[in-house]
Design a protein around this motif. Structure first.
Motif, mmCIF file in Angstrom:
data_model
loop_
_atom_site.group_PDB
_atom_site.id
_atom_site.type_symbol
_atom_site.label_atom_id
_atom_site.label_comp_id
_atom_site.label_asym_id
_atom_site.label_seq_id
_atom_site.Cartn_x
_atom_site.Cartn_y
_atom_site.Cartn_z
ATOM 1 N N PHE A 274 7.266 12.527 -21.921
ATOM 2 C CA PHE A 274 7.042 13.322 -23.126
ATOM 3 C C PHE A 274 6.581 12.467 -24.299
ATOM 4 C CE2 PHE A 274 9.774 16.101 -20.639
ATOM 5 C CZ PHE A 274 9.120 17.322 -20.782
ATOM 6 N N ALA A 275 6.722 11.141 -24.174
ATOM 7 C CA ALA A 275 6.180 10.253 -25.204
ATOM 8 C C ALA A 275 4.671 10.150 -25.096
ATOM 9 C CB ALA A 275 6.810 8.866 -25.092
ATOM 10 N N ASN A 276 4.124 10.500 -23.927
ATOM 11 C CA ASN A 276 2.676 10.579 -23.763
ATOM 12 C C ASN A 276 2.173 11.787 -24.542
ATOM 13 O OD1 ASN A 276 0.203 11.751 -22.443
ATOM 14 N ND2 ASN A 276 0.313 9.850 -21.273
ATOM 15 N N ARG A 277 1.285 11.575 -25.494
ATOM 16 C CA ARG A 277 0.887 12.658 -26.404
ATOM 17 C C ARG A 277 0.216 13.811 -25.662
ATOM 18 N NH1 ARG A 277 -2.583 10.041 -30.978
ATOM 19 N NH2 ARG A 277 -2.577 12.194 -31.743
ATOM 20 N N ALA A 278 -0.551 13.499 -24.632
ATOM 21 C CA ALA A 278 -1.215 14.568 -23.882
ATOM 22 C C ALA A 278 -0.182 15.400 -23.123
ATOM 23 C CB ALA A 278 -2.248 13.978 -22.928
ATOM 24 N N PHE A 279 0.730 14.743 -22.424
ATOM 25 C CA PHE A 279 1.763 15.447 -21.672
ATOM 26 C C PHE A 279 2.656 16.261 -22.608
ATOM 27 C CE2 PHE A 279 5.804 15.995 -19.581
ATOM 28 C CZ PHE A 279 5.513 16.133 -18.236
ATOM 29 N N GLY A 280 3.131 15.637 -23.686
ATOM 30 C CA GLY A 280 4.040 16.322 -24.606
ATOM 31 C C GLY A 280 3.400 17.490 -25.319
ATOM 32 N N SER A 281 2.181 17.293 -25.844
ATOM 33 C CA SER A 281 1.517 18.381 -26.571
ATOM 34 C C SER A 281 1.093 19.494 -25.628
ATOM 35 C CB SER A 281 0.311 17.844 -27.340
ATOM 36 O OG SER A 281 -0.655 17.290 -26.470
ATOM 37 N N GLY A 282 0.723 19.134 -24.384
ATOM 38 C CA GLY A 282 0.385 20.167 -23.415
ATOM 39 C C GLY A 282 1.577 21.044 -23.085
ATOM 40 N N SER A 283 2.750 20.426 -22.915
ATOM 41 C CA SER A 283 3.967 21.194 -22.642
ATOM 42 C C SER A 283 4.319 22.106 -23.813
ATOM 43 C CB SER A 283 5.131 20.240 -22.355
ATOM 44 O OG SER A 283 4.843 19.392 -21.270
ATOM 45 N N MET A 284 4.239 21.566 -25.032
ATOM 46 C CA MET A 284 4.554 22.357 -26.217
ATOM 47 C C MET A 284 3.566 23.517 -26.377
ATOM 48 S SD MET A 284 3.447 22.649 -29.672
ATOM 49 C CE MET A 284 4.168 23.055 -31.245
ATOM 50 N N SER A 285 2.288 23.269 -26.076
ATOM 51 C CA SER A 285 1.273 24.309 -26.198
ATOM 52 C C SER A 285 1.557 25.458 -25.233
ATOM 53 C CB SER A 285 -0.112 23.722 -25.925
ATOM 54 O OG SER A 285 -1.092 24.736 -25.910
ATOM 55 N N LEU A 286 1.907 25.139 -23.988
ATOM 56 C CA LEU A 286 2.194 26.194 -23.018
ATOM 57 C C LEU A 286 3.402 27.026 -23.445
ATOM 58 C CD1 LEU A 286 1.600 24.401 -19.612
ATOM 59 C CD2 LEU A 286 0.396 26.408 -20.456
ATOM 60 N N LEU A 287 4.440 26.373 -23.929
ATOM 61 C CA LEU A 287 5.612 27.108 -24.394
ATOM 62 C C LEU A 287 5.226 28.076 -25.515
ATOM 63 C CD1 LEU A 287 9.162 25.727 -24.876
ATOM 64 C CD2 LEU A 287 8.156 27.095 -26.690
ATOM 65 N N MET A 288 4.417 27.585 -26.467
ATOM 66 C CA MET A 288 4.006 28.425 -27.585
ATOM 67 C C MET A 288 3.134 29.592 -27.107
ATOM 68 S SD MET A 288 1.134 29.234 -29.496
ATOM 69 C CE MET A 288 0.091 27.919 -28.879
ATOM 70 N N PRO A 338 -13.195 16.797 -21.270
ATOM 71 C CA PRO A 338 -13.523 15.368 -21.423
ATOM 72 C C PRO A 338 -14.411 15.063 -22.623
ATOM 73 C CG PRO A 338 -13.818 16.093 -19.146
ATOM 74 C CD PRO A 338 -13.635 17.325 -19.965
ATOM 75 N N TYR A 339 -15.153 16.057 -23.103
ATOM 76 C CA TYR A 339 -16.107 15.818 -24.183
ATOM 77 C C TYR A 339 -15.511 16.048 -25.571
ATOM 78 C CZ TYR A 339 -19.445 15.925 -20.350
ATOM 79 O OH TYR A 339 -20.104 15.659 -19.171
ATOM 80 N N VAL A 340 -14.513 16.931 -25.673
ATOM 81 C CA VAL A 340 -13.967 17.247 -26.998
ATOM 82 C C VAL A 340 -12.510 16.810 -27.155
ATOM 83 C CG1 VAL A 340 -15.543 19.186 -27.267
ATOM 84 C CG2 VAL A 340 -13.262 19.591 -26.348
ATOM 85 N N GLY A 341 -11.790 16.622 -26.036
ATOM 86 C CA GLY A 341 -10.396 16.227 -26.117
ATOM 87 C C GLY A 341 -9.455 17.412 -26.280
ATOM 88 N N LEU A 342 -8.166 17.136 -26.174
ATOM 89 C CA LEU A 342 -7.153 18.189 -26.255
ATOM 90 C C LEU A 342 -7.015 18.786 -27.645
ATOM 91 C CD1 LEU A 342 -4.062 16.959 -24.192
ATOM 92 C CD2 LEU A 342 -5.410 19.017 -23.794
ATOM 93 N N ARG A 343 -7.102 17.929 -28.674
ATOM 94 C CA ARG A 343 -6.744 18.365 -30.024
ATOM 95 C C ARG A 343 -7.468 19.643 -30.465
ATOM 96 N NH1 ARG A 343 -7.878 13.828 -33.386
ATOM 97 N NH2 ARG A 343 -5.897 12.988 -32.613
ATOM 98 N N PRO A 344 -8.802 19.710 -30.435
ATOM 99 C CA PRO A 344 -9.450 20.927 -30.918
ATOM 100 C C PRO A 344 -9.175 22.139 -30.037
ATOM 101 C CG PRO A 344 -11.058 19.415 -29.984
ATOM 102 C CD PRO A 344 -9.780 18.663 -30.081
ATOM 103 N N LEU A 345 -9.074 21.947 -28.721
ATOM 104 C CA LEU A 345 -8.850 23.090 -27.839
ATOM 105 C C LEU A 345 -7.463 23.691 -28.030
ATOM 106 C CD1 LEU A 345 -10.505 21.791 -24.539
ATOM 107 C CD2 LEU A 345 -11.479 23.295 -26.275
ATOM 108 N N LEU A 346 -6.446 22.845 -28.086
ATOM 109 C CA LEU A 346 -5.084 23.352 -28.245
ATOM 110 C C LEU A 346 -4.848 23.935 -29.632
ATOM 111 C CD1 LEU A 346 -2.839 20.716 -26.395
ATOM 112 C CD2 LEU A 346 -4.012 22.730 -25.485
ATOM 113 N N ARG A 510 -10.477 12.976 -28.027
ATOM 114 C CA ARG A 510 -11.205 12.809 -26.773
ATOM 115 C C ARG A 510 -10.767 11.561 -26.011
ATOM 116 N NH1 ARG A 510 -15.912 10.262 -25.388
ATOM 117 N NH2 ARG A 510 -16.318 9.697 -27.549
ATOM 118 N N LYS A 511 -10.615 10.438 -26.705
ATOM 119 C CA LYS A 511 -10.275 9.189 -26.017
ATOM 120 C C LYS A 511 -8.864 9.214 -25.452
ATOM 121 C CE LYS A 511 -13.424 6.191 -28.615
ATOM 122 N NZ LYS A 511 -13.527 4.993 -29.488
ATOM 123 N N GLY A 512 -7.947 9.898 -26.126
ATOM 124 C CA GLY A 512 -6.557 9.923 -25.665
ATOM 125 C C GLY A 512 -6.257 11.005 -24.662
ATOM 126 N N SER A 513 -7.272 11.800 -24.289
ATOM 127 C CA SER A 513 -7.032 12.917 -23.377
ATOM 128 C C SER A 513 -7.349 12.587 -21.933
ATOM 129 C CB SER A 513 -7.885 14.130 -23.809
ATOM 130 O OG SER A 513 -7.534 14.550 -25.107
#
Length: 527
Positions: A274-288, A338-346, A510-513
Motif C-alpha cells: 500500500f506504500a506503492n502509490r499505484a497500488f494504494g491509489s488504485g485500491s482507494m479508487s475502487l472502494l470509492m 501507459p501514455y497518460v498515467g493513473l493520476r488523470p484517469l482516476l 505517467r512515469k510512476g504508473s
C-alpha cells in the motif's frame, strides 16, 4: 525445481504478443462469465423482494439479511480465498467456489422459509468469495504482461456492469415466473460454468510457502466486523453502540492484521504494497467507485419503481445504458494508461462520476426517461474511465505468485465500498424522507403513522386504501422521498469530488504508473 503438475510458462503460441490465442480467449470468456454471475447475484434479488416478502412472510429485517448475508460472507473471505487459490491452484478454487455457490443458490428451491433463504445466501457468498479472485488471477497468470492490460480491462468492464445484468435478468424472469426462478437460474449457470472449468488451464505459485493462519483469521474478522457494522448502521443508527462497537472492532482487527503481517516471513498480504502509490491509489479508487455507484443504484431503483411507477423489468432496462460506456471505456483504458498515467484517469473519472450523481437532483416525479438517463450515462463514463486503470494498477504492482491475493484486494475494495455506499445512501435517504414526510405522518391515523414514516413503499401501500385522500398522501410521500434522494445524491457526489482531489495528489503520473519491477516476467505455472 518446478512442481510436478506444472508446465513451461509459455509455449510458442502464447509468446505471440500480437494477438490472443483461442485458449486465452476461452479462458477470458469463462472468467468473465463467472465474475458476472457472482456480481449479478448481489443485485438480482432486489427486484424480487416485494414478491418474496409476500410469499414467505419475511420481515423487513429478514429481507435485509437475504440481500446482505451474501455480501457479508463474500467480503470477509475474499483475501483468504485468493491466497488459497495461489497456493493450491486457481482453477480448482474457481470450480470449488462455483460448486458451493450453486449449492447455496439451490437451497431456496427446496425450502423457502426466510431463515433458509438467508442461510442459502450466506453459503452462496462463501462460494463467490472463491470465485471472484480466481477469475482475475487466472487471467493475470494466463496472459503475458504485454497482453494482460487488455484482458484485465475487459474483466473490469464485465465486473463493473454485472449488477445491471443481474437486475435485467431477474426482471425478465419475474415477468414470467416467481422469484424462485432467480435461484434456479443462478444454480443452473453455476453448474454450467463448473463444467466449463475443466476446459481451462490452471496456475499456482511455485513456492509453496506455509499458509498464514494468523493473517487469515485477523483479516476475515476485520472485514466481517466492519461490513456487518455498515449493514446494521441504516437500521440502528450510525452512533448506536452495537454499530460503533462492530466498526471499531473491525478497525482494531485490521490494525492487528497489519502488525501481524509485518512480522510474518510469508504474509498473506504484504501490507507494504500500500506504500506503492499505484497500488494504494488504485485500491482507494475502487472502494470509492463502488461506494458511489452502489449508493446510486440503491435509490435509483426505488425512484424508478416507486416514483415513476416502472416495473422491475422496466427499471432494469432503464439502468442498462450504464453498461455500454463502462464496457467500452474499460476495454480501451489499458491502451491509454501507459501514455497518460493513473493520476488523470482516476481523478477525472471520480469527478465525472460525482457530476453524474449530482445531476440526480434535477429529477422529480414527472421526469421523462431521457432526463433520467442523462445522470446515469454521465456517471457511467466516470466509472469507465477509472475502473480498469485501478484494477490494472493493483495487479501490475503485485508479484505474479501473489496474483490471487492481488485479485482479492481488488474485490475486497469493491465489496467494502459497496457495503458502505448502500449504508450511507440508505441512512441519508431514510433520514431525509422521515424528516420531510413528518407533516403527513402527523395527519394520518395512529395505525398508519409507523408505515408512512418508515418508507415510501409502505406509505404508498397505505395510500392505496386511504380513499380520496390517498393520492394526496402518495404525492406528499413521493416529494419527501425526492428530498431525501437529493440529500443522498449530494452526499455521494461530495465523496466523489473529495476522492478526486485526493487521487489527483496521491496517484502517480505517467512515469510512476508502470508495473513494479519483477524478478521473473514469465507466466505462473500452468497445469
Amino acid at each position: 525445481m518446478r512442481s510436478r503438475d506444472s508446465a513451461p510458462p509459455q509455449d510458442t503460441e502464447q509468446s505471440n504478443t500480437t494477438g490472443w490465442t483461442l485458449r486465452q480467449i476461452w479462458m477470458l470468456t469463462v472468467a468473465c462469465c463467472a465474475v458476472a454471475l457472482v456480481v449479478a447475484a448481489m443485485a438480482a434479488l432486489n427486484t424480487a423482494l416485494p414478491d418474496l416478502a409476500r410469499d414467505t412472510g419475511a420481515s423487513q429485517s429478514q429481507l435485509t439479511w437475504i440481500v446482505d448475508g451474501y455480501t457479508l460472507t463474500l467480503a470477509a473471505l475474499l483475501l483468504p480465498a485468493g491466497a488459497l487459490g495461489d497456493r493450491y491452484g486457481r482453477r480448482g478454487l474457481l470450480m470449488f467456489g462455483l460448486l458451493i455457490f450453486g449449492l447455496g443458490a439451490a437451497i431456496p428451491i427446496l425450502n423457502d422459509s426466510p431463515e433458509w433463504i438467508i442461510g442459502s445466501r450466506a453459503v452462496a457468498g462463501i462460494g463467490a468469495a472463491f470465485v471472484m479472485p480466481a477469475t482475475l488471477s487466472l487471467l493475470t497468470a494466463g496472459f503475458p504482461l504485454s497482453q494482460r492490460g487488455r484482458a484485465v480491462g475487459i474483466w473490469s468492464g464485465v465486473a463493473g456492469s454485472g449488477a445491471i445484468a443481474g437486475l435485467l435478468v431477474s426482471g425478465l424472469l419475474l415477468e414470467q415466473w416467481s422469484w424462485k426462478a432467480i435461484f434456479v437460474s443462478l444454480a443452473v449457470v453455476s453448474g454450467v460454468l463448473f463444467l466449463t472449468g475443466f476446459t481451462i488451464a490452471s496456475s499456482r505459485q511455485t513456492d509453496q510457502a506455509p499458509l498464514d493462519v494468523p493473517g487469515t483469521v485477523t483479516i476475515a474478522t476485520a472485514v466481517g466486523l466492519f461490513v456487518l457494522g455498515t449493514i446494521e448502521a441504516p437500521h440502528r443508527g450510525w452512533l448506536d453502540p452495537a454499530v460503533v462497537g462492530l466498526m471499531a472492532g473491525g478497525v482494531a482487527a485490521a490494525v492487528a492484521f497489519a502488525l501481524v503481517e509485518l512480522r510474518r516471513e510469508h504474509p498473506l498480504l504484504d501490507v507494504r504494497l500500500f506504500a506503492n502509490r499505484a497500488f494504494g491509489s488504485g485500491s482507494m479508487s475502487l472502494l470509492m467507485q463502488f461506494l458511489a455507484i452502489l449508493g446510486l443504484f440503491f435509490f435509483a431503483v426505488q425512484y424508478l419503481q416507486l416514483v415513476l411507477s416502472y416495473s422491475p423489468l422496466e427499471s432494469a432496462l432503464a439502468l442498462a445504458p450504464i453498461a455500454v460506456p463502462v464496457m467500452m471505456l474499460s476495454a480501451g483504458m489499458p491502451f491509454v494508461l501507459p501514455y497518460v498515467g493513473l493520476r488523470p484517469l482516476l481523478s477525472v473519472g471520480a469527478a465525472i462520476l460525482g457530476v453524474g450523481i449530482l445531476l440526480m437532483v434535477r429529477l422529480d416525479e414527472y421526469s421523462s426517461y431521457p432526463q433520467v438517463a442523462l445522470p446515469l450515462v454521465v456517471a457511467a463514463f466516470g466509472i469507465g474511465l477509472c475502473t480498469a486503470p485501478a484494477t490494472t494498477a493493483i495487479v501490475q504492482n503485485t508479484p505474479d505468485e501473489k496474483q490471487g491475493v492481488a485479485s482479492a484486494v481488488n474485490d475486497t475494495a469493491r465489496e467494502i465500498g459497496a457495503a458502505i455506499g448502500v449504508a450511507l445512501a440508505g441512512s441519508i435517504l431514510a433520514a431525509g424522507y422521515g424528516r420531510h414526510v413528518q407533516p403527513a405522518v402527523d395527519a394520518v391515523p395512529d395505525v398508519a403513522k409507523e408505515p408512512v414514516s418508515s418508507s415510501l413503499a409502505a406509505a404508498l401501500h397505505v395510500a392505496q386504501s386511504a380513499g380520496p385522500q390517498g393520492e394526496q398522501l402518495a404525492s406528499f410521500a413521493r416529494k419527501a422521498f425526492l428530498e431525501g434522494m437529493d440529500e443522498a445524491s449530494i452526499a455521494l457526489a461530495c465523496v466523489c469530488f473529495a476522492s478526486a482531489v485526493v487521487l489527483a495528489v496521491w496517484a502517480p503520473g505517467r512515469k510512476g504508473s508502470s508495473p513494479a519491477p519483477r524478478k521473473d516476467e514469465e507466466l505462473a505455472d500452468v497445469d
